[in-house]
Motif scaffolding. Structure first.
Motif, PDB file in Angstrom:
ATOM      1  N   ARG A 206       0.834  -1.194   0.000  1.00  0.00           N
ATOM      2  CA  ARG A 206       0.000   0.000   0.000  1.00  0.00           C
ATOM      3  C   ARG A 206       0.870   1.247   0.000  1.00  0.00           C
ATOM      4  O   ARG A 206       1.806   1.374   0.797  1.00  0.00           O
ATOM      5  CB  ARG A 206      -0.913   0.023   1.233  1.00  0.00           C
ATOM      6  N   LEU A 207       0.575   2.151  -0.914  1.00  0.00           N
ATOM      7  CA  LEU A 207       1.322   3.400  -0.986  1.00  0.00           C
ATOM      8  C   LEU A 207       1.027   4.257   0.238  1.00  0.00           C
ATOM      9  O   LEU A 207      -0.131   4.481   0.586  1.00  0.00           O
ATOM     10  CB  LEU A 207       0.951   4.168  -2.261  1.00  0.00           C
ATOM     11  N   ALA A 208       2.076   4.742   0.891  1.00  0.00           N
ATOM     12  CA  ALA A 208       1.909   5.653   2.026  1.00  0.00           C
ATOM     13  C   ALA A 208       2.065   7.098   1.560  1.00  0.00           C
ATOM     14  O   ALA A 208       1.160   7.915   1.731  1.00  0.00           O
ATOM     15  CB  ALA A 208       2.926   5.331   3.120  1.00  0.00           C
ATOM     16  N   VAL A 209       3.223   7.421   0.972  1.00  0.00           N
ATOM     17  CA  VAL A 209       3.437   8.750   0.402  1.00  0.00           C
ATOM     18  C   VAL A 209       4.237   8.593  -0.884  1.00  0.00           C
ATOM     19  O   VAL A 209       4.943   7.592  -1.085  1.00  0.00           O
ATOM     20  CB  VAL A 209       4.194   9.703   1.362  1.00  0.00           C
ATOM     21  N   LEU A 210       4.121   9.588  -1.743  1.00  0.00           N
ATOM     22  CA  LEU A 210       4.855   9.597  -3.006  1.00  0.00           C
ATOM     23  C   LEU A 210       5.770  10.808  -3.020  1.00  0.00           C
ATOM     24  O   LEU A 210       5.327  11.947  -2.885  1.00  0.00           O
ATOM     25  CB  LEU A 210       3.882   9.682  -4.188  1.00  0.00           C
ATOM     26  N   GLN A 211       7.049  10.541  -3.167  1.00  0.00           N
ATOM     27  CA  GLN A 211       8.015  11.631  -3.339  1.00  0.00           C
ATOM     28  C   GLN A 211       8.105  11.952  -4.824  1.00  0.00           C
ATOM     29  O   GLN A 211       8.273  11.052  -5.647  1.00  0.00           O
ATOM     30  CB  GLN A 211       9.386  11.205  -2.818  1.00  0.00           C
ATOM     31  N   ILE A 212       7.972  13.226  -5.147  1.00  0.00           N
ATOM     32  CA  ILE A 212       7.976  13.619  -6.550  1.00  0.00           C
ATOM     33  C   ILE A 212       8.957  14.768  -6.753  1.00  0.00           C
ATOM     34  O   ILE A 212       9.030  15.689  -5.949  1.00  0.00           O
ATOM     35  CB  ILE A 212       6.553  14.006  -7.018  1.00  0.00           C
ATOM     36  N   GLY A 213       9.756  14.678  -7.824  1.00  0.00           N
ATOM     37  CA  GLY A 213      10.691  15.753  -8.128  1.00  0.00           C
ATOM     38  C   GLY A 213      11.956  15.732  -7.314  1.00  0.00           C
ATOM     39  O   GLY A 213      12.599  16.762  -7.128  1.00  0.00           O
ATOM     40  N   GLY A 214      12.351  14.580  -6.801  1.00  0.00           N
ATOM     41  CA  GLY A 214      13.594  14.494  -6.048  1.00  0.00           C
ATOM     42  C   GLY A 214      13.393  14.698  -4.558  1.00  0.00           C
ATOM     43  O   GLY A 214      12.297  15.032  -4.093  1.00  0.00           O
ATOM     44  N   PRO A 215      14.459  14.542  -3.786  1.00  0.00           N
ATOM     45  CA  PRO A 215      14.357  14.610  -2.327  1.00  0.00           C
ATOM     46  C   PRO A 215      13.881  15.961  -1.810  1.00  0.00           C
ATOM     47  O   PRO A 215      13.340  16.067  -0.716  1.00  0.00           O
ATOM     48  CB  PRO A 215      15.789  14.314  -1.853  1.00  0.00           C
ATOM     49  N   LEU A 216      14.075  17.013  -2.587  1.00  0.00           N
ATOM     50  CA  LEU A 216      13.632  18.340  -2.169  1.00  0.00           C
ATOM     51  C   LEU A 216      12.454  18.830  -3.003  1.00  0.00           C
ATOM     52  O   LEU A 216      12.092  20.006  -2.958  1.00  0.00           O
ATOM     53  CB  LEU A 216      14.794  19.332  -2.263  1.00  0.00           C
TER      54      LEU A 216
END
Length: 374
Positions: free
Chosen positions: A242-252
């Motif tokens: 199950r997806l919890a969070v999605l990081q988008i566009g790199g760590p920052l």
């Protein structure tokens, strides 16, 4: 090059609405207009792809090196540059070797050299490796690295288009950005502008991390739903996780909650959700990784990759890691630290840290350690 003039190339790119695909999103035509035309003008292809989870530039350099070189040649032609440089991430030895072989062959075919296709034009390119620094992907830090110095960001102005590599007017373009130029010039800027959205035309390469059922690099039109990218293209998470969070566009770049993917892949829409398009890397976190662990990892990355050129980022990233490791409500310490990072950091690396942390707190909601959302 043999049948057109630089102004025609510039007009096609202006009509396309192409913006930089490396993260800053600056208009390519505007950057080209800003460069001071001079005999020593140089164009740099930035292949120092440092975002964890992003590998679109690597794919282009390893699989489509001639397209990258063709884009670099067109940019040089449009900017009046006789010199080009390609900086390849040091962790990409195959890409480095592939580009060098492709350049040698292109020289044999007359595309580069002292007399390009008998036109009398000079265009020579050097392909080199970076030095393993994340911040060296920022254009002024990249220039410092090419000059043999530390890959640290520099104060602006002067901007690279005025005084860049060895004080020459310099245009820095991301590999993905340059790779789009042959299509635009051959088919016309208007055709490219019909893709994507009116305000953000064109396509974008997105990299889906290994936690997806179908990881890989996908080319999508800007404005495509993030939910479609995650579930339609990526197939959701592997093994039914199950997806919890999605990081988008790199760590920052920013984070989106699992129930907040109904947003378009575009700078303006993502910014409204506290995220950023960045270089287009999508990293999925499932429930096997706790919110506090993701928070510590974010600060560990920041502390390890800060170039150290400015005190707010150099000291602030380490202080942030200490606060995250303590596991307590950071209170006013975090409020003050965030303000200093945002207002006094030399480059976007430090300035984006507070927004990334706040975005992470919003994405996890009540599960996130207290005190970081402010």
């Amino acid at each position: 090059v043999t049948t057109s003039d630089p102004e025609e190339v510039r007009e096609h790119v202006a009509a396309s609405g192409l913006r930089g695909r490396g993260g800053a999103g600056y208009g390519v035509a505007a950057k080209w207009r800003a460069v001071r035309r001079a005999d020593d003008t140089v164009v740099v292809a930035n292949g120092d792809e440092g975002d964890p989870g992003s590998y679109a530039d690597r794919l282009l350099m390893e699989v489509h090196p001639r397209r990258v070189l063709a884009g670099l040649a067109l940019a040089c032609f449009a900017c009046g540059a006789a010199r080009g440089r390609v900086l390849v991430r040091s962790e990409y030895p195959t890409a480095l070797a592939t580009l060098r072989r492709a350049y040698e062959r292109a020289c044999e075919e007359g595309h580069f050299g002292r007399d390009v296709h008998g036109t009398g034009r000079v265009l020579e390119v050097e392909v080199g490796a970076g030095h393993g620094s994340y911040v060296a992907g920022e254009e002024t830090a990249l220039i410092a690295s090419l000059e043999g110095g530390r890959g640290c960001a520099r104060a602006r102005p002067p901007y690279p288009t005025e005084r860049g590599l060895w004080d020459a007017p310099t245009v820095v373009g991301n590999v993905e950005t340059l790779a789009a130029l042959p299509w635009i010039v051959s088919r016309g800027g208007a055709a490219y502008a019909r893709r994507g959205t009116p305000s953000e035309p064109g396509t974008k390469l997105v990299s889906l991390s290994e936690r997806f059922a179908r990881p890989g690099v996908y080319e999508v039109e800007l404005g495509t739903s993030v939910e479609h990218i995650v579930h339609g293209l990526g197939g959701g998470l592997r093994e039914g996780a199950r997806l919890a969070v999605l990081q988008i566009g790199g760590p920052l770049g920013g984070f989106l909650p699992a129930d907040g993917l109904d947003v378009a892949l575009a700078d303006a829409e993502l910014a409204a959700r506290g995220a950023a398009l960045g270089h287009g890397g999508l990293v999925a976190f499932d429930d096997s990784v706790g919110p506090a662990d993701v928070l510590r990892h974010t600060w560990q990355f920041a502390a390890a990759e800060s170039c150290g050129a400015c005190s707010p980022c150099r000291v602030g990233s380490r202080l942030g890691l200490e606060l995250a490791t303590a596991g307590e409500d950071p209170g006013e310490d975090w409020v003050r630290l965030a303000r200093v990072l945002e207002e006094a950091s030399l480059c976007a690396f430090g300035r984006r840290l507070p927004a990334a942390v706040r975005g992470l707190a919003r994405a996890y909601g009540q599960r996130f350690p207290a005190g970081w959302a402010s």
